[in-house]
Design an enzyme around this catalytic site. Sequence first.
Site, mmCIF file in Angstrom:
data_model
loop_
_atom_site.group_PDB
_atom_site.id
_atom_site.type_symbol
_atom_site.label_atom_id
_atom_site.label_comp_id
_atom_site.label_asym_id
_atom_site.label_seq_id
_atom_site.Cartn_x
_atom_site.Cartn_y
_atom_site.Cartn_z
ATOM 1 N N SER A 1 12.602 23.881 -13.718
ATOM 2 C CA SER A 1 12.633 24.590 -14.999
ATOM 3 C C SER A 1 14.011 24.504 -15.660
ATOM 4 O O SER A 1 14.172 24.914 -16.802
ATOM 5 C CB SER A 1 12.228 26.050 -14.815
ATOM 6 O OG SER A 1 13.049 26.659 -13.840
ATOM 7 N N HIS A 2 15.022 23.961 -14.947
ATOM 8 C CA HIS A 2 16.360 23.876 -15.531
ATOM 9 C C HIS A 2 16.940 22.470 -15.458
ATOM 10 O O HIS A 2 18.141 22.282 -15.616
ATOM 11 C CB HIS A 2 17.294 24.901 -14.871
ATOM 12 C CG HIS A 2 16.886 26.294 -15.216
ATOM 13 N ND1 HIS A 2 15.854 26.936 -14.575
ATOM 14 C CD2 HIS A 2 17.312 27.138 -16.180
ATOM 15 C CE1 HIS A 2 15.676 28.123 -15.114
ATOM 16 N NE2 HIS A 2 16.541 28.279 -16.092
ATOM 17 N N GLU B 1 10.061 29.333 -16.016
ATOM 18 C CA GLU B 1 8.842 29.321 -15.193
ATOM 19 C C GLU B 1 7.627 29.739 -16.034
ATOM 20 O O GLU B 1 6.542 29.201 -15.877
ATOM 21 C CB GLU B 1 8.977 30.271 -13.992
ATOM 22 C CG GLU B 1 10.089 29.922 -13.027
ATOM 23 C CD GLU B 1 9.880 28.584 -12.319
ATOM 24 O OE1 GLU B 1 8.750 28.080 -12.311
ATOM 25 O OE2 GLU B 1 10.864 28.051 -11.792
#
Length: 336
Positions: free
Chosen positions: A45-46, A187
């Site tokens: 997610s990053h 998320e």
Amino acid sequence: MPAAISLEECRALAFEALSNAGVSRANADAMADHITRAEADACKSHGLFRLPGYVASVKSGAADPGAEPDVVDMAPGLVSVDGRRGFAPLAIARGRTLLAEKARSQGVACMAIRNAFNFAALWPDIEPLAEQGLVAFTFVNSRSFMAPAGGTEALFGTNPMAFACPRGAGRAPMIFDQASAATARGELQIAARDGHAVAPGAGLGPDGKPTTDPAEILKGVQLPFGGYKGSSIALMVELMTGGLSGGNFGHESAADYKHDGGPSNVAQSFIAIDPVRLAGPGFPAHVEELFERLLSNGEARLPGDRRLAARARTGEEGITVEDTLYATVRELAGRT
Ligand code: NDP
């Protein structure tokens, strides 16, 4: 079918996409490094997932792609950084060298960064400090996404904090890195993209009612983990970031947001401590004994062990990138 690529290719794609958008070499290097480290540790997610948002914030004029952060030596134990509306990775990298020097010479030092665009994972920001033998904390806020416990309107960011403890020779530092929201926004975005429900307690829909539909929560508000306890941590993060830096609180960052899908102009702070100066040379062996006790306790594991296992794997095997994201990233990199 996800694409399989090496970490070198990930870094090259990120760097090219950012350069194509007009991001300066120094900024693109720092950002591509951050993105690649997230991918290497399976923090999906990053990683590349954040790249289109960074590019969008350049296109909208929100972030300055050529910003040179202003690092100020404020006092023997204090560093202040003005990100000058640039991206956080360069502001952090530039200030961290001075922070580490001060922590080693004084025993403890603090750095506050304001006016920098950030929506990244935090552990890469403090791992280099712990690799130098320093205990480190970092806190960052985001624009308002989360209601305080008992509230229904967004006030706090999702406000993560991370803590790193150095370990003996040859061992990666122990780091935990966690949002004060019940579920990190990245998320939620991935769950909404992939059509999955999220755990109860993640947030309220636009009607103010609890829901497990991530798309509804993204339109409504997120909630802190653990009720009022997580809410107090989110409050502390606002005070440690927007408060200590003189930069934006979450609601001020929200007012500054250009609705471009990119990061927000936020604040971050760091505390670095030389543990051997305080505890003496027995510090590494003492903490190792605690870790061993934890690891021999049922199924308990250390925070960060999932990341480190992923790092060992991706170093050999590379990573996979979801196909739509891969196409987007290639297009941004000019590799049609
Ligand atoms: P998680 O809940 O996935 O994990 C939080 C921490 O708990 C991690 O260090 C994780 O280690 C550890 N952990 C997880 N399970 C266990 C377990 N069973 N035993 C021991 N430790 C465990 O993270 P979040 O969803 O809260 O946050 C995800 C990321 O989002 C973070 O990197 C955060 O910085 C980032 N974020 C960034 C924001 C921004 O605006 N910049 C805003 C909000 C979040 P491990 O990784 O090894 O599983």
